[in-house]
Scaffold this motif. Structure first.
Motif, PDB file in Angstrom:
ATOM      1  N   ASP A  80       0.867  -1.178   0.000  1.00 19.31           N
ATOM      2  CA  ASP A  80       0.000   0.000   0.000  1.00 19.31           C
ATOM      3  C   ASP A  80       0.904   1.228   0.000  1.00 19.31           C
ATOM      4  OD1 ASP A  80      -1.732   2.121   0.551  1.00 19.31           O
ATOM      5  OD2 ASP A  80      -2.883   0.977   2.011  1.00 19.31           O
ATOM      6  N   TRP A  81       0.856   2.001  -1.065  1.00 22.88           N
ATOM      7  CA  TRP A  81       1.720   3.181  -1.186  1.00 22.88           C
ATOM      8  C   TRP A  81       1.212   4.356  -0.354  1.00 22.88           C
ATOM      9  CZ3 TRP A  81       2.912   3.130  -7.170  1.00 22.88           C
ATOM     10  CH2 TRP A  81       3.891   2.163  -7.421  1.00 22.88           C
ATOM     11  N   GLN A  82       0.047   4.217   0.274  1.00 21.52           N
ATOM     12  CA  GLN A  82      -0.504   5.275   1.129  1.00 21.52           C
ATOM     13  C   GLN A  82      -0.658   6.594   0.359  1.00 21.52           C
ATOM     14  OE1 GLN A  82      -1.538   4.701   4.417  1.00 21.52           O
ATOM     15  NE2 GLN A  82      -1.098   2.576   3.910  1.00 21.52           N
ATOM     16  N   LEU A  83      -1.032   6.504  -0.911  1.00 22.99           N
ATOM     17  CA  LEU A  83      -1.247   7.677  -1.760  1.00 22.99           C
ATOM     18  C   LEU A  83      -2.633   7.580  -2.381  1.00 22.99           C
ATOM     19  CD1 LEU A  83       2.160   7.672  -3.683  1.00 22.99           C
ATOM     20  CD2 LEU A  83       1.488   9.244  -1.849  1.00 22.99           C
ATOM     21  N   GLU A  84      -3.264   8.735  -2.564  1.00 18.72           N
ATOM     22  CA  GLU A  84      -4.567   8.772  -3.221  1.00 18.72           C
ATOM     23  C   GLU A  84      -4.614   9.918  -4.212  1.00 18.72           C
ATOM     24  OE1 GLU A  84      -7.428   6.800   0.202  1.00 18.72           O
ATOM     25  OE2 GLU A  84      -7.739   8.901  -0.339  1.00 18.72           O
ATOM     26  N   ASN A  85      -5.350   9.704  -5.270  1.00 20.36           N
ATOM     27  CA  ASN A  85      -5.647  10.728  -6.264  1.00 20.36           C
ATOM     28  C   ASN A  85      -7.154  10.920  -6.297  1.00 20.36           C
ATOM     29  OD1 ASN A  85      -2.936  10.903  -7.367  1.00 20.36           O
ATOM     30  ND2 ASN A  85      -3.318   8.933  -8.336  1.00 20.36           N
ATOM     31  N   VAL A  86      -7.575  12.137  -6.528  1.00 19.09           N
ATOM     32  CA  VAL A  86      -8.986  12.411  -6.798  1.00 19.09           C
ATOM     33  C   VAL A  86      -9.015  13.036  -8.186  1.00 19.09           C
ATOM     34  CG1 VAL A  86     -11.042  13.704  -6.127  1.00 19.09           C
ATOM     35  CG2 VAL A  86      -9.530  12.749  -4.370  1.00 19.09           C
ATOM     36  N   TYR A  87      -9.823  12.457  -9.072  1.00 20.39           N
ATOM     37  CA  TYR A  87      -9.851  12.957 -10.444  1.00 20.39           C
ATOM     38  C   TYR A  87     -11.273  12.937 -10.985  1.00 20.39           C
ATOM     39  CZ  TYR A  87      -9.968   7.982 -11.627  1.00 20.39           C
ATOM     40  OH  TYR A  87     -10.309   6.661 -11.708  1.00 20.39           O
ATOM     41  N   ALA A  88     -11.478  13.750 -12.016  1.00 14.30           N
ATOM     42  CA  ALA A  88     -12.768  13.777 -12.701  1.00 14.30           C
ATOM     43  C   ALA A  88     -12.911  12.492 -13.516  1.00 14.30           C
ATOM     44  CB  ALA A  88     -12.860  15.000 -13.607  1.00 14.30           C
ATOM     45  N   ILE A  89     -14.068  11.870 -13.423  1.00 16.99           N
ATOM     46  CA  ILE A  89     -14.346  10.651 -14.174  1.00 16.99           C
ATOM     47  C   ILE A  89     -14.479  11.028 -15.650  1.00 16.99           C
ATOM     48  CG2 ILE A  89     -16.016   8.772 -14.499  1.00 16.99           C
ATOM     49  CD1 ILE A  89     -16.741   9.226 -11.460  1.00 16.99           C
ATOM     50  N   TYR A  90     -13.857  10.238 -16.522  1.00 21.11           N
ATOM     51  CA  TYR A  90     -13.942  10.496 -17.956  1.00 21.11           C
ATOM     52  C   TYR A  90     -15.401  10.484 -18.392  1.00 21.11           C
ATOM     53  CZ  TYR A  90      -8.898  10.038 -18.590  1.00 21.11           C
ATOM     54  OH  TYR A  90      -7.552  10.236 -18.533  1.00 21.11           O
ATOM     55  N   PRO A  91     -15.810  11.444 -19.243  1.00 21.59           N
ATOM     56  CA  PRO A  91     -17.218  11.545 -19.652  1.00 21.59           C
ATOM     57  C   PRO A  91     -17.801  10.245 -20.211  1.00 21.59           C
ATOM     58  CG  PRO A  91     -15.995  13.469 -20.400  1.00 21.59           C
ATOM     59  CD  PRO A  91     -14.990  12.518 -19.831  1.00 21.59           C
ATOM     60  N   GLN A  92     -17.002   9.481 -20.959  1.00 25.16           N
ATOM     61  CA  GLN A  92     -17.526   8.255 -21.564  1.00 25.16           C
ATOM     62  C   GLN A  92     -17.867   7.177 -20.534  1.00 25.16           C
ATOM     63  OE1 GLN A  92     -14.343   9.429 -21.986  1.00 25.16           O
ATOM     64  NE2 GLN A  92     -12.908   7.784 -22.481  1.00 25.16           N
ATOM     65  N   TRP A  93     -17.443   7.360 -19.278  1.00 23.77           N
ATOM     66  CA  TRP A  93     -17.723   6.360 -18.252  1.00 23.77           C
ATOM     67  C   TRP A  93     -18.629   6.887 -17.126  1.00 23.77           C
ATOM     68  CZ3 TRP A  93     -11.982   5.786 -19.152  1.00 23.77           C
ATOM     69  CH2 TRP A  93     -11.754   4.859 -20.166  1.00 23.77           C
ATOM     70  N   LEU A  94     -19.130   8.114 -17.240  1.00 23.37           N
ATOM     71  CA  LEU A  94     -20.001   8.676 -16.198  1.00 23.37           C
ATOM     72  C   LEU A  94     -21.285   7.874 -16.013  1.00 23.37           C
ATOM     73  CD1 LEU A  94     -19.637  12.528 -16.691  1.00 23.37           C
ATOM     74  CD2 LEU A  94     -19.050  11.208 -14.642  1.00 23.37           C
ATOM     75  N   TYR A  95     -21.790   7.260 -17.071  1.00 28.49           N
ATOM     76  CA  TYR A  95     -23.046   6.509 -16.981  1.00 28.49           C
ATOM     77  C   TYR A  95     -22.956   5.338 -16.000  1.00 28.49           C
ATOM     78  CZ  TYR A  95     -21.071   2.703 -19.763  1.00 28.49           C
ATOM     79  OH  TYR A  95     -20.292   1.660 -20.200  1.00 28.49           O
ATOM     80  N   ARG A  96     -21.753   4.914 -15.657  1.00 27.29           N
ATOM     81  CA  ARG A  96     -21.567   3.788 -14.730  1.00 27.29           C
ATOM     82  C   ARG A  96     -21.797   4.192 -13.270  1.00 27.29           C
ATOM     83  NH1 ARG A  96     -15.859   1.446 -17.152  1.00 27.29           N
ATOM     84  NH2 ARG A  96     -16.682   0.758 -19.151  1.00 27.29           N
ATOM     85  N   TYR A  97     -21.896   5.498 -13.022  1.00 25.16           N
ATOM     86  CA  TYR A  97     -22.002   6.032 -11.664  1.00 25.16           C
ATOM     87  C   TYR A  97     -23.373   6.668 -11.465  1.00 25.16           C
ATOM     88  CZ  TYR A  97     -16.971   5.382 -11.785  1.00 25.16           C
ATOM     89  OH  TYR A  97     -15.726   4.830 -11.899  1.00 25.16           O
ATOM     90  N   ALA A  98     -23.758   6.815 -10.201  1.00 24.21           N
ATOM     91  CA  ALA A  98     -25.039   7.453  -9.880  1.00 24.21           C
ATOM     92  C   ALA A  98     -25.053   8.899 -10.382  1.00 24.21           C
ATOM     93  CB  ALA A  98     -25.264   7.418  -8.366  1.00 24.21           C
ATOM     94  N   ALA A  99     -26.245   9.412 -10.606  1.00 30.61           N
ATOM     95  CA  ALA A  99     -26.408  10.787 -11.077  1.00 30.61           C
ATOM     96  C   ALA A  99     -25.691  11.750 -10.128  1.00 30.61           C
ATOM     97  CB  ALA A  99     -27.886  11.148 -11.170  1.00 30.61           C
ATOM     98  N   GLY A 100     -24.968  12.690 -10.686  1.00 30.83           N
ATOM     99  CA  GLY A 100     -24.280  13.700  -9.891  1.00 30.83           C
ATOM    100  C   GLY A 100     -22.865  13.315  -9.478  1.00 30.83           C
TER     101      GLY A 100
END
Length: 168
Positions: A80-100
């Motif tokens: 576990d590298w104990q690192l995290e990234n927060v990024y915008a989900i690519y538009p082509q894959w947004l449908y896989r996630y709940a609205a918003g």
């Protein structure tokens, strides 16, 4: 029954050898678009309270066939590298996630394996793999966070070696 939405918490597992060659796998879903998406192992949690390490172990097994659970016989060493990234989900894959849902939190791991480690891809998810020196692997990645993680590999692998009693 509709498929449940993905949880916007995922792992990125950089699989590498002692020589810092990195395993990249090509996503199957890009080929329909005429695009080659090369990446490290990634995947979302199955349930919100699933520990990061369990997600990483499951995704590595599902996508490459490599067993990196504690006590495995392959000698694979998950860290576990104990690192995290927060990024915008690519538009082509947004449908896989709940609205918003627009952003994903990605937790980083490294997985050191022996040279020649056998790889067995899940053909529904990935169609090819390649081992590349880390700097070439970073250039080949479509994801900036994946490329950045790979470029940190020399430093993180050295820290791992020192922590495990290796020579600095």
């Amino acid at each position: 029954m509709p498929k449940p939405y993905k949880i916007p918490q995922s792992v990125l597992v950089v699989i590498y050898t002692a020589a810092l060659d990195v395993l990249l796998i090509r996503r199957a879903d890009g080929l329909d678009l005429g695009v080659e998406y090369w990446q490290s192992v990634t995947g979302s949690k199955d349930v919100l309270d699933e520990p990061w390490v369990v997600t990483a172990q499951r995704e590595v097994q599902e996508e490459t066939g490599i067993d990196c659970r504690t006590g495995n016989s392959s000698g694979a060493c998950l860290l576990d590298w104990q690192l995290e990234n927060v990024y915008a989900i690519y538009p082509q894959w947004l449908y896989r996630y709940a609205a918003g849902v627009t952003h994903n939190t990605e937790h980083l791991f490294g997985l050191r394996v022996a040279r020649g480690c056998p790889v067995r891809l899940n053909p529904r998810e990935h169609t090819a793999y390649q081992w590349l020196p880390y700097h070439q692997a970073a250039e080949a990645c479509f994801s900036p966070s994946n490329a950045e993680a790979i470029l940190q590999l020399p430093r993180l692998a050295l820290l791992e070696s020192v922590a495990s009693g290796g020579v600095a």
